[in-house]
Design an enzyme around this catalytic site. Sequence first.
Site, short mmCIF file in Angstrom:
data_model
loop_
_atom_site.label_atom_id
_atom_site.label_comp_id
_atom_site.label_asym_id
_atom_site.label_seq_id
_atom_site.Cartn_x
_atom_site.Cartn_y
_atom_site.Cartn_z
N ASP A 62 36.24 46.22 33.57
CA ASP A 62 36.11 47.66 33.78
C ASP A 62 34.66 48.03 34.12
O ASP A 62 33.72 47.41 33.63
CB ASP A 62 36.55 48.40 32.51
CG ASP A 62 36.90 49.85 32.79
OD1 ASP A 62 37.00 50.23 33.97
OD2 ASP A 62 37.06 50.61 31.81
N TRP A 79 29.44 51.35 37.98
CA TRP A 79 28.22 50.57 38.21
C TRP A 79 27.67 50.87 39.60
O TRP A 79 26.48 51.09 39.78
CB TRP A 79 28.54 49.09 38.07
CG TRP A 79 27.39 48.15 38.32
CD1 TRP A 79 26.51 47.67 37.39
CD2 TRP A 79 27.02 47.56 39.58
NE1 TRP A 79 25.59 46.82 38.00
CE2 TRP A 79 25.89 46.74 39.34
CE3 TRP A 79 27.52 47.65 40.87
CZ2 TRP A 79 25.26 46.02 40.35
CZ3 TRP A 79 26.90 46.93 41.88
CH2 TRP A 79 25.78 46.13 41.63
N GLU A 93 49.27 49.82 38.11
CA GLU A 93 48.91 51.23 38.25
C GLU A 93 47.78 51.45 39.25
O GLU A 93 47.56 52.59 39.69
CB GLU A 93 48.50 51.81 36.89
CG GLU A 93 49.64 51.97 35.89
CD GLU A 93 50.09 50.65 35.28
OE1 GLU A 93 51.31 50.49 35.07
OE2 GLU A 93 49.24 49.77 35.05
N ASN A 94 47.06 50.39 39.60
CA ASN A 94 45.90 50.55 40.50
C ASN A 94 46.28 50.91 41.93
O ASN A 94 45.40 51.28 42.73
CB ASN A 94 45.04 49.29 40.49
CG ASN A 94 44.23 49.10 39.23
OD1 ASN A 94 43.85 47.99 38.88
ND2 ASN A 94 43.96 50.19 38.51
N TRP A 95 47.56 50.82 42.28
CA TRP A 95 47.99 51.25 43.62
C TRP A 95 47.75 52.74 43.82
O TRP A 95 47.74 53.22 44.97
CB TRP A 95 49.47 50.93 43.83
CG TRP A 95 49.81 49.47 43.81
CD1 TRP A 95 50.42 48.79 42.81
CD2 TRP A 95 49.57 48.52 44.86
NE1 TRP A 95 50.57 47.46 43.14
CE2 TRP A 95 50.06 47.26 44.40
CE3 TRP A 95 48.98 48.59 46.12
CZ2 TRP A 95 49.98 46.11 45.17
CZ3 TRP A 95 48.90 47.43 46.89
CH2 TRP A 95 49.40 46.21 46.42
N ASN A 103 33.33 48.61 37.42
CA ASN A 103 32.77 48.25 38.73
C ASN A 103 32.39 49.49 39.54
O ASN A 103 31.31 49.56 40.13
CB ASN A 103 33.78 47.42 39.53
CG ASN A 103 34.01 46.05 38.93
OD1 ASN A 103 33.15 45.48 38.29
ND2 ASN A 103 35.20 45.51 39.14
#
Length: 254
Positions: free
Chosen positions: A30, A35, A77-79, A32
């Site tokens: 988690d 950052w 869920e990242n779609w 990225n």
Amino acid sequence: MFFKKKIKALINREEVMKGQLPKHVAIILDGNGRWAKSRGLPRTAGHQEGSVNVKAMSILCADLGIKALTVYAFSTENWKRPVEEVKFLMKLPIRFFDEWAPELMENNIRMKIIGNEGELPLELQEKVREIQELTKNNTKMVLTIALNYGSQDEIKQAMQAIGSDVANGAIAPDEIDEKLIESKLMTAGLPPLDLLIRTSGEERISNFLLWQMAYAELYFTRTPWPDFKEPQFLEALVQYQSRNRRFGGLSEKK
């Protein structure tokens, strides 16, 4: 505060390796995007830096003697993320596997992919099969990358497989036990999960390895994944070694 920082600075590999090491570590990668944003960069730059860190962390784990590292790269869920970001994330593993294949072989690391591969782009599906075939005989460590993975979906699929076996008469309902369920999960064959790490400050599991983490130790850090390097990982291992793992029994520590 000074004393705490001083203690952190003294942690090194040799000291950590004197203690009990986890056989299987999982990491929720988690931070990225945050950052990258903090540096005025696009989110994709954070994902690129994060992929480089996966390689470094994998080699470190193999060198320490950890037998399995599982990382959460892309969830079911990242779609829902922006289309361009998803496209980048589908291309990133292809470049990652191509560039890293020689080092996987050199470091004797086997690559395993879990998740619903059939929903990935065809080019990525082909690369997944290729990298797993290439590294299948490597024995030092297993690096598992969760791509299009969701733990509830994994458990559902396992239950469907067991239900089919019951319906076909292959097994009786009273033969269903924890060992059978684990054999139907995508992580079958990996050691039990000992330590789950989540970077970047969130303290939730986000549908990752829900069955597998039943007795895992949890470690949360505010450090974003691209900045989670060897010193931060060794600190997590020291914390793990300080825990009293009772597995439901009574403590033997006084």
